[in-house]
Motif scaffolding. Structure first.
Motif, short mmCIF file in Angstrom:
data_model
loop_
_atom_site.label_atom_id
_atom_site.label_comp_id
_atom_site.label_asym_id
_atom_site.label_seq_id
_atom_site.Cartn_x
_atom_site.Cartn_y
_atom_site.Cartn_z
N SER A 191 19.36 77.27 62.02
CA SER A 191 18.07 76.51 62.13
C SER A 191 17.34 77.02 60.99
CB SER A 191 17.21 77.45 63.12
OG SER A 191 15.68 77.73 62.99
N THR A 192 16.40 75.88 60.85
CA THR A 192 15.76 76.36 58.86
C THR A 192 14.40 76.02 58.66
OG1 THR A 192 18.05 75.47 57.93
CG2 THR A 192 15.67 75.18 56.61
N VAL A 193 13.20 76.77 58.69
CA VAL A 193 12.17 76.35 58.56
C VAL A 193 11.40 76.47 57.22
CG1 VAL A 193 10.26 77.64 58.48
CG2 VAL A 193 11.92 78.19 60.29
N HIS A 194 10.99 75.14 57.17
CA HIS A 194 10.98 74.54 55.45
C HIS A 194 9.19 75.36 55.55
CE1 HIS A 194 10.08 72.71 52.13
NE2 HIS A 194 9.52 71.79 51.99
N VAL A 195 9.08 75.93 54.13
CA VAL A 195 8.43 76.84 54.64
C VAL A 195 7.12 75.89 52.69
CG1 VAL A 195 6.58 78.27 53.60
CG2 VAL A 195 8.28 78.97 55.24
N SER A 196 6.17 74.92 53.24
CA SER A 196 5.60 74.04 51.51
C SER A 196 4.26 74.50 50.96
CB SER A 196 5.85 73.12 52.21
OG SER A 196 5.51 72.11 51.33
N PHE A 197 4.06 74.40 50.01
CA PHE A 197 2.50 74.84 49.45
C PHE A 197 1.99 74.13 47.55
CE2 PHE A 197 4.27 78.92 50.54
CZ PHE A 197 3.27 79.43 51.55
N ASP A 198 1.09 73.85 47.21
CA ASP A 198 0.86 72.93 46.71
C ASP A 198 1.89 73.00 44.67
OD1 ASP A 198 -1.42 72.40 48.34
OD2 ASP A 198 -2.82 73.07 47.06
N GLN A 199 3.06 73.86 44.94
CA GLN A 199 2.55 73.67 44.04
C GLN A 199 4.66 74.59 44.56
OE1 GLN A 199 0.68 75.47 40.44
NE2 GLN A 199 -0.41 74.45 41.00
N LYS A 200 4.50 74.85 45.30
CA LYS A 200 6.49 75.46 45.93
C LYS A 200 6.57 75.13 47.43
CE LYS A 200 9.24 79.44 44.88
NZ LYS A 200 9.37 79.51 43.93
N ALA A 201 7.72 74.98 47.12
CA ALA A 201 8.42 74.71 48.67
C ALA A 201 10.09 75.69 48.99
CB ALA A 201 8.40 73.37 49.62
N TYR A 202 10.22 76.17 49.73
CA TYR A 202 11.18 76.81 49.75
C TYR A 202 11.40 77.64 51.26
CZ TYR A 202 8.50 80.85 51.14
OH TYR A 202 7.17 81.77 51.71
N ASP A 203 12.66 77.50 51.79
CA ASP A 203 13.74 77.30 53.25
C ASP A 203 13.64 78.84 53.53
OD1 ASP A 203 13.61 74.70 53.80
OD2 ASP A 203 15.34 74.17 52.86
N VAL A 204 13.42 78.96 54.95
CA VAL A 204 14.28 80.40 55.34
C VAL A 204 15.08 79.37 55.90
CG1 VAL A 204 13.56 82.16 57.05
CG2 VAL A 204 11.41 80.69 55.40
N LYS A 205 16.52 80.06 55.94
CA LYS A 205 17.76 80.03 56.66
C LYS A 205 17.94 81.24 57.63
CE LYS A 205 19.53 76.48 53.92
NZ LYS A 205 20.95 75.86 52.72
N ILE A 206 17.91 80.51 59.07
CA ILE A 206 18.40 81.71 60.04
C ILE A 206 19.43 80.74 60.46
CG2 ILE A 206 17.14 82.37 62.64
CD1 ILE A 206 14.98 81.81 61.72
N ASN A 207 20.37 82.22 59.89
CA ASN A 207 22.08 81.58 60.68
C ASN A 207 23.19 82.96 60.48
OD1 ASN A 207 24.92 80.82 60.70
ND2 ASN A 207 24.51 79.34 58.70
N ASN A 208 23.40 82.95 61.64
CA ASN A 208 24.39 84.56 61.90
C ASN A 208 25.48 84.79 61.16
OD1 ASN A 208 25.64 82.82 63.54
ND2 ASN A 208 25.22 83.92 65.50
N THR A 209 25.56 83.02 60.58
CA THR A 209 26.71 83.64 59.54
C THR A 209 26.62 83.33 57.99
OG1 THR A 209 26.98 81.10 59.41
CG2 THR A 209 28.58 82.30 61.06
N ALA A 210 25.21 83.78 57.72
CA ALA A 210 24.62 83.71 56.39
C ALA A 210 25.52 85.22 55.28
CB ALA A 210 23.19 83.64 56.24
N HIS A 211 25.62 85.55 55.77
CA HIS A 211 26.38 86.99 55.37
C HIS A 211 27.33 86.91 54.23
CE1 HIS A 211 28.47 87.35 59.18
NE2 HIS A 211 28.51 88.58 58.55
N THR A 212 28.16 85.71 55.33
CA THR A 212 29.30 85.22 54.42
C THR A 212 29.66 84.35 54.05
OG1 THR A 212 30.22 83.89 56.46
CG2 THR A 212 30.26 85.59 57.21
N GLN A 213 28.33 83.58 53.38
CA GLN A 213 27.95 82.45 53.50
C GLN A 213 27.02 82.71 51.27
OE1 GLN A 213 26.65 79.81 56.05
NE2 GLN A 213 28.46 79.70 56.99
N ILE A 214 27.10 83.50 51.48
CA ILE A 214 25.71 84.26 50.14
C ILE A 214 25.90 83.33 48.86
CG2 ILE A 214 24.64 86.08 49.06
CD1 ILE A 214 25.51 87.90 50.77
#
Length: 353
Positions: free
Chosen positions: A2-25
Motif C-alpha cells: 500500500s502506498t500513501v502519497h503525501v504532497s505539499f506545494d514544494q514537496k511530495a513523497y510516498d509512504v510505502k507500507i509493505n511487509n517485504t520492504a526490509h528486503t528491498q531497501i
C-alpha cells in the motif's frame, strides 16, 4: 503493498507500507536517490538487529554508507548529539548532494530529521520506520525536533523526507511494551478520524491482535495523518488536532523521567483531557469510557498522579501550544469531530483539578 502519497506545494513523497520492504531497501532508495554518500543513522537497540543488513543492501546498490549509531532513548534527542553527528558527517566529506537515512523509531526519526535539515542547510532525508510509533505517526508529516534539558521537542524544524518505508516485520523484534506504546497513537488517530476506524480499534483486544493487524493499522493511521498534514503542513490549523492527548501527555512524560513511554503518556493524556472536557459538556463520559476500554485492553495506563503537581504546570508553560499564555487544547466532541478549546494558563489549575 500500500502506498500513501503525501504532497505539499514544494514537496511530495510516498509512504510505502509493505511487509517485504526490509528486503528491498537498495532498490527502493535507488528509485528516489541517485548514487551518493549516505549517513545511515540508528540506535543501540535497532543497530544490532538491522544495521548490517541495511548497510549491505545499500552498498550492493552502489551507495557509499557511513553508519552512525547513538545510544537508544530520549537522551540522544539533543543538540549535543546532533552536533556530534554533523561533525562526523563533515569529517567524512558529506556535501549538499548527499543524504541521511533514519533507521529506527521516533527518536531516531526526529534526530535524523534535525541533522538532515541542518547539515549544509539541508540534505536529502529518508525514514525507515522500525517501531509502531514511527510507523503510524512520527515518520509522516515532517515534524522533527530535539529536547533541551527537561523541555521536550523545543528545538526543531519542519523537514519533509523523500521517502518513508513502513514494514510491519520490524515489529517482530519489539517487546510488547514498546509495541503497545505505539498503539496509543493508533487509538488517538482512530478517534480523530472516523467511527469506522474507531470501531476497528475496538476489535483489538491484545498485543497479539496489534501484531496481526499492524499493516492495516498503519495504513489507516497514515492515511488520516497524511490528509491532515497536507492541508496544514506547519500546524497553523487542523494539524493541531494530532496533539490530542499530548498537552498533558508531554508534561507527565517528562516528569516520569523515563518511567513512561511516549504512547503511554499520550494514553493517559487522552483520558485526562476527555474526562475534564466531559465536565464542561464538550465531550462525554461515554466517549471517555470507550477510549479507556481500547487502551486498557492492551495494557496501556489511563491515569497518573503526576497530573496536577506544581511541576506539571511548570511544564505547560513551555508547551509549543502555548500562545501568549493561552493553550490550544484538543478535545473530541464525538468520534471524528475534534475541536480546539482555548484555555488560559492561569485557568489550567482549576480545569485540571
Amino acid at each position: 503493498m500500500s502506498t500513501v502519497h503525501v504532497s505539499f506545494d514544494q514537496k511530495a513523497y510516498d509512504v510505502k507500507i509493505n511487509n517485504t520492504a526490509h528486503t528491498q531497501i537498495g532498490s527502493e532508495i535507488l528509485a528516489v536517490w541517485s548514487l551518493r554518500k549516505i549517513a545511515l543513522l540508528t540506535d543501540s537497540h535497532v543497530g544490532p538487529l538491522y544495521l548490517t543488513a541495511t548497510q549491505q543492501q545499500l552498498e550492493a546498490a552502489g551507495f557509499d554508507v557511513l553508519p552512525l549509531q547513538v545510544p537508544a532513548g530520549e537522551q540522544s534527542k539533543s543538540l549535543t548529539v546532533a552536533g556530534e553527528l554533523i561533525a562526523k558527517m563533515a569529517a567524512a566529506g558529506f556535501t549538499r548532494g548527499d543524504g541521511l537515512i533514519a533507521l529506527g523509531g521516533g527518536v531516531i526519526g526526529d534526530l535524523g530529521g534535525v541533522v538532515a535539515s541542518l547539515y549544509m542547510r539541508g540534505i536529502s532525508f529518508i525514514q525507515i520506520a522500525t517501531s509502531l510509533t514511527a510507523q503510524v505517526d512520527s515518520s509522516v508529516g515532517g515534524k522533527t525536533a530535539v529536547n533541551l534539558g527537561n523541555t521536550k521537542n523545543i528545538a526543531g524544524t519542519f523537514y519533509q523526507p523523500d521517502l518513508v518505508l513502513v514494514d510491519s516485520t520490524y515489529l517482530d523484534t519489539l517487546t510488547d511494551r514498546d509495541l503497545v506504546e505505539g498503539y496509543g497513537e493508533v487509538v488517538k488517530t482512530s478517534a480523530l478520524d472516523s467511527q469506522e476506524f474507531f470501531d476497528f480499534t475496538g476489535t483489538i483486544q491484545s498485543t497479539q491482535d496489534i501484531r496481526a493487524h499492524a499493516q492495516k493499522l498503519s495504513q489507516l493511521a497514515i492515511a488520516y495523518k497524511a490528509k491532515i498534514v497536507m492541508h496544514d503542513e506547519k500546524e497553523s490549523g487542523q494539524r493541531q488536532y494530532l496533539n490530542f492527548g499530548h498537552t498533558i501527555g508531554h508534561a507527565i512524560e517528562l516528569l516520569a523521567h523515563g518511567n513512561l513511554r511516549h504512547g503511554e503518556a499520550v494514553a493517559i493524556g487522552m483520558i485526562a483531557m476527555t474526562e475534564r472536557m466531559a465536565r464542561e459538556d464538550v465531550s462525554s463520559d461515554d466517549l471517555t469510557n470507550a477510549l479507556k476500554v481500547r487502551l486498557e485492553a492492551v495494557g496501556l495506563p489511563t491515569s497518573s498522579n503526576l497530573i496536577g503537581t506544581p511541576e506539571f504546570f511548570d511544564h505547560l508553560i513551555n508547551d509549543k501550544k502555548n500562545r501568549g499564555g493561552v493553550l490550544n487544547l484538543v478535545a473530541l466532541k464525538k468520534i471524528g469531530d475534534p475541536v480546539i478549546i482555548q484555555k488560559k494558563l492561569a485557568d489550567m489549575p482549576t480545569f485540571i483539578k
